[in-house]
Design a protein around this motif. Sequence first.
Motif, PDB file in Angstrom:
ATOM      1  N   PRO A 103       2.429  -9.112  -5.053  1.00 15.79           N
ATOM      2  CA  PRO A 103       2.006 -10.518  -5.137  1.00 15.79           C
ATOM      3  C   PRO A 103       0.572 -10.700  -5.632  1.00 15.79           C
ATOM      4  O   PRO A 103      -0.275 -11.274  -4.935  1.00 15.79           O
ATOM      5  CB  PRO A 103       2.168 -10.994  -3.690  1.00 15.79           C
ATOM      6  CG  PRO A 103       1.849  -9.778  -2.875  1.00 15.79           C
ATOM      7  CD  PRO A 103       2.373  -8.603  -3.672  1.00 15.79           C
ATOM      8  N   TYR A 104       0.301 -10.198  -6.826  1.00 11.64           N
ATOM      9  CA  TYR A 104      -1.044 -10.293  -7.405  1.00 11.64           C
ATOM     10  C   TYR A 104      -0.954 -10.936  -8.779  1.00 11.64           C
ATOM     11  O   TYR A 104      -0.014 -10.679  -9.534  1.00 11.64           O
ATOM     12  CB  TYR A 104      -1.687  -8.908  -7.508  1.00 11.64           C
ATOM     13  CG  TYR A 104      -1.948  -8.298  -6.153  1.00 11.64           C
ATOM     14  CD1 TYR A 104      -3.195  -8.426  -5.543  1.00 11.64           C
ATOM     15  CD2 TYR A 104      -0.934  -7.623  -5.476  1.00 11.64           C
ATOM     16  CE1 TYR A 104      -3.426  -7.886  -4.284  1.00 11.64           C
ATOM     17  CE2 TYR A 104      -1.164  -7.087  -4.214  1.00 11.64           C
ATOM     18  CZ  TYR A 104      -2.405  -7.222  -3.620  1.00 11.64           C
ATOM     19  OH  TYR A 104      -2.625  -6.703  -2.381  1.00 11.64           O
ATOM     20  N   ASP A 105      -1.950 -11.752  -9.113  1.00  8.47           N
ATOM     21  CA  ASP A 105      -1.927 -12.456 -10.396  1.00  8.47           C
ATOM     22  C   ASP A 105      -2.550 -11.599 -11.501  1.00  8.47           C
ATOM     23  O   ASP A 105      -2.917 -10.434 -11.280  1.00  8.47           O
ATOM     24  CB  ASP A 105      -2.602 -13.832 -10.279  1.00  8.47           C
ATOM     25  CG  ASP A 105      -4.102 -13.760  -9.995  1.00  8.47           C
ATOM     26  OD1 ASP A 105      -4.727 -12.684 -10.171  1.00  8.47           O
ATOM     27  OD2 ASP A 105      -4.665 -14.803  -9.588  1.00  8.47           O
ATOM     28  N   ALA A 106      -2.695 -12.172 -12.686  1.00  7.10           N
ATOM     29  CA  ALA A 106      -3.187 -11.437 -13.860  1.00  7.10           C
ATOM     30  C   ALA A 106      -4.659 -11.070 -13.759  1.00  7.10           C
ATOM     31  O   ALA A 106      -5.163 -10.284 -14.562  1.00  7.10           O
ATOM     32  CB  ALA A 106      -2.942 -12.248 -15.127  1.00  7.10           C
ATOM     33  N   GLU A 107      -5.346 -11.603 -12.766  1.00  2.00           N
ATOM     34  CA  GLU A 107      -6.743 -11.230 -12.511  1.00  2.00           C
ATOM     35  C   GLU A 107      -6.844 -10.184 -11.397  1.00  2.00           C
ATOM     36  O   GLU A 107      -7.938  -9.806 -10.990  1.00  2.00           O
ATOM     37  CB  GLU A 107      -7.566 -12.464 -12.125  1.00  2.00           C
ATOM     38  CG  GLU A 107      -7.522 -13.590 -13.147  1.00  2.00           C
ATOM     39  CD  GLU A 107      -8.039 -13.165 -14.506  1.00  2.00           C
ATOM     40  OE1 GLU A 107      -9.007 -12.380 -14.555  1.00  2.00           O
ATOM     41  OE2 GLU A 107      -7.474 -13.609 -15.514  1.00  2.00           O
ATOM     42  N   GLY A 108      -5.693  -9.762 -10.871  1.00  2.00           N
ATOM     43  CA  GLY A 108      -5.677  -8.785  -9.789  1.00  2.00           C
ATOM     44  C   GLY A 108      -5.912  -9.393  -8.417  1.00  2.00           C
ATOM     45  O   GLY A 108      -6.170  -8.672  -7.452  1.00  2.00           O
ATOM     46  N   ARG A 109      -5.788 -10.733  -8.310  1.00  2.00           N
ATOM     47  CA  ARG A 109      -6.016 -11.411  -7.031  1.00  2.00           C
ATOM     48  C   ARG A 109      -4.712 -11.599  -6.283  1.00  2.00           C
ATOM     49  O   ARG A 109      -3.708 -11.987  -6.865  1.00  2.00           O
ATOM     50  CB  ARG A 109      -6.653 -12.790  -7.264  1.00  2.00           C
ATOM     51  CG  ARG A 109      -8.033 -12.727  -7.902  1.00  2.00           C
ATOM     52  CD  ARG A 109      -8.511 -14.111  -8.231  1.00  2.00           C
ATOM     53  NE  ARG A 109      -7.575 -14.759  -9.148  1.00  2.00           N
ATOM     54  CZ  ARG A 109      -7.912 -15.662 -10.055  1.00  2.00           C
ATOM     55  NH1 ARG A 109      -9.165 -16.066 -10.159  1.00  2.00           N
ATOM     56  NH2 ARG A 109      -7.008 -16.207 -10.850  1.00  2.00           N
ATOM     57  N   ARG A 110      -4.777 -11.369  -4.986  1.00  2.00           N
ATOM     58  CA  ARG A 110      -3.609 -11.579  -4.124  1.00  2.00           C
ATOM     59  C   ARG A 110      -3.276 -13.071  -4.063  1.00  2.00           C
ATOM     60  O   ARG A 110      -4.162 -13.906  -3.948  1.00  2.00           O
ATOM     61  CB  ARG A 110      -3.927 -11.069  -2.723  1.00  2.00           C
ATOM     62  CG  ARG A 110      -2.855 -11.436  -1.707  1.00  2.00           C
ATOM     63  CD  ARG A 110      -2.162 -10.279  -1.216  1.00  2.00           C
ATOM     64  NE  ARG A 110      -1.029 -10.691  -0.390  1.00  2.00           N
ATOM     65  CZ  ARG A 110      -0.203  -9.847   0.119  1.00  2.00           C
ATOM     66  NH1 ARG A 110      -0.370  -8.574  -0.105  1.00  2.00           N
ATOM     67  NH2 ARG A 110       0.808 -10.248   0.831  1.00  2.00           N
ATOM     68  N   ARG A 111      -1.969 -13.382  -4.180  1.00  2.00           N
ATOM     69  CA  ARG A 111      -1.505 -14.761  -4.135  1.00  2.00           C
ATOM     70  C   ARG A 111      -0.436 -14.903  -3.052  1.00  2.00           C
ATOM     71  O   ARG A 111       0.219 -13.923  -2.694  1.00  2.00           O
ATOM     72  CB  ARG A 111      -0.904 -15.180  -5.484  1.00  2.00           C
ATOM     73  CG  ARG A 111      -1.779 -14.954  -6.701  1.00  2.00           C
ATOM     74  CD  ARG A 111      -3.124 -15.644  -6.608  1.00  2.00           C
ATOM     75  NE  ARG A 111      -2.981 -17.079  -6.397  1.00  2.00           N
ATOM     76  CZ  ARG A 111      -3.949 -17.866  -5.945  1.00  2.00           C
ATOM     77  NH1 ARG A 111      -5.124 -17.364  -5.639  1.00  2.00           N
ATOM     78  NH2 ARG A 111      -3.733 -19.151  -5.795  1.00  2.00           N
ATOM     79  N   PRO A 112      -0.222 -16.124  -2.533  1.00  2.00           N
ATOM     80  CA  PRO A 112       0.849 -16.316  -1.540  1.00  2.00           C
ATOM     81  C   PRO A 112       2.223 -16.129  -2.180  1.00  2.00           C
ATOM     82  O   PRO A 112       2.408 -16.402  -3.370  1.00  2.00           O
ATOM     83  CB  PRO A 112       0.646 -17.757  -1.063  1.00  2.00           C
ATOM     84  CG  PRO A 112      -0.245 -18.407  -2.050  1.00  2.00           C
ATOM     85  CD  PRO A 112      -0.997 -17.344  -2.780  1.00  2.00           C
ATOM     86  N   PHE A 113       3.165 -15.677  -1.378  1.00  2.00           N
ATOM     87  CA  PHE A 113       4.521 -15.452  -1.895  1.00  2.00           C
ATOM     88  C   PHE A 113       5.149 -16.739  -2.409  1.00  2.00           C
ATOM     89  O   PHE A 113       6.025 -16.707  -3.272  1.00  2.00           O
ATOM     90  CB  PHE A 113       5.402 -14.815  -0.823  1.00  2.00           C
ATOM     91  CG  PHE A 113       5.056 -13.385  -0.545  1.00  2.00           C
ATOM     92  CD1 PHE A 113       5.285 -12.407  -1.498  1.00  2.00           C
ATOM     93  CD2 PHE A 113       4.491 -13.009   0.668  1.00  2.00           C
ATOM     94  CE1 PHE A 113       4.966 -11.079  -1.254  1.00  2.00           C
ATOM     95  CE2 PHE A 113       4.172 -11.691   0.923  1.00  2.00           C
ATOM     96  CZ  PHE A 113       4.404 -10.722  -0.045  1.00  2.00           C
ATOM     97  N   SER A 114       4.700 -17.870  -1.897  1.00  2.00           N
ATOM     98  CA  SER A 114       5.242 -19.162  -2.348  1.00  2.00           C
ATOM     99  C   SER A 114       4.948 -19.409  -3.826  1.00  2.00           C
ATOM    100  O   SER A 114       5.595 -20.251  -4.457  1.00  2.00           O
ATOM    101  CB  SER A 114       4.661 -20.303  -1.501  1.00  2.00           C
ATOM    102  OG  SER A 114       3.246 -20.338  -1.623  1.00  2.00           O
ATOM    103  N   GLU A 115       3.992 -18.684  -4.400  1.00  2.00           N
ATOM    104  CA  GLU A 115       3.652 -18.844  -5.824  1.00  2.00           C
ATOM    105  C   GLU A 115       4.421 -17.888  -6.735  1.00  2.00           C
ATOM    106  O   GLU A 115       4.213 -17.877  -7.948  1.00  2.00           O
ATOM    107  CB  GLU A 115       2.147 -18.659  -6.030  1.00  2.00           C
ATOM    108  CG  GLU A 115       1.317 -19.758  -5.400  1.00  2.00           C
ATOM    109  CD  GLU A 115      -0.168 -19.602  -5.669  1.00  2.00           C
ATOM    110  OE1 GLU A 115      -0.556 -18.797  -6.550  1.00  2.00           O
ATOM    111  OE2 GLU A 115      -0.944 -20.279  -4.978  1.00  2.00           O
ATOM    112  N   MET A 116       5.307 -17.088  -6.153  1.00  2.00           N
ATOM    113  CA  MET A 116       6.120 -16.169  -6.969  1.00  2.00           C
ATOM    114  C   MET A 116       6.957 -16.990  -7.956  1.00  2.00           C
ATOM    115  O   MET A 116       7.582 -17.977  -7.562  1.00  2.00           O
ATOM    116  CB  MET A 116       7.029 -15.348  -6.046  1.00  2.00           C
ATOM    117  CG  MET A 116       7.628 -14.122  -6.671  1.00  2.00           C
ATOM    118  SD  MET A 116       6.447 -12.797  -7.042  1.00  2.00           S
ATOM    119  CE  MET A 116       5.983 -12.223  -5.408  1.00  2.00           C
TER     120      MET A 116
END
Length: 197
Positions: A103-116
Amino acid sequence: MKMLSIDRLRPTQMTHGMREVREKTEKYKALSGHELEMAIAERPIPVVYGPNSAPFAIDHHHVAAALWRANVKSVPFVLVRDLSFLPQADFWQTMENNRWTYPYDAEGRRRPFSEMPEHVWELADDEFRSLAASVRDAGGYEKTSVPLEEFRWADLFRCTLPRPNSDDEFESLVKKAIKLAKSDIALGLPGYLGPVD
């Protein structure tokens, strides 16, 4: 072999390397008939059933996205685990414990699973994920069975190299990344081959 509609397939990661997807798409588009069927059959999608029996892909996101872009609408799959009985939070915790999600974005930041993302073709492009694949294909490191290995290499490159803004910059970066992959800074990453001779 069991088949599954690609539009039902749920991703377990937020990014992929669009360069890799484009290359695979062109390869699939160049095939037809039996050759295409065989190419599809050799890469079944490993799936975990989640809440409401939704099928979640735990690998081969690039393959599924490329096939969708090549107008192939269904893929063979292998059921790895049925977790459909779990509530949403427990499902994602189990997925993470098994290293079946990233669950990490293109910047390598952790994101909530709701944003999958909902579909495999909606993943964001991560140039460093493409770089990791190119470095592996060029012999910078070996492919292993370690889950999510390419993302670990992508994170190394993200922390040490500039983001490419063109194809020429990307190609130039591959050479630098191969040297980096064989240096001591990459020691401990899956598939590490050791120092440049």
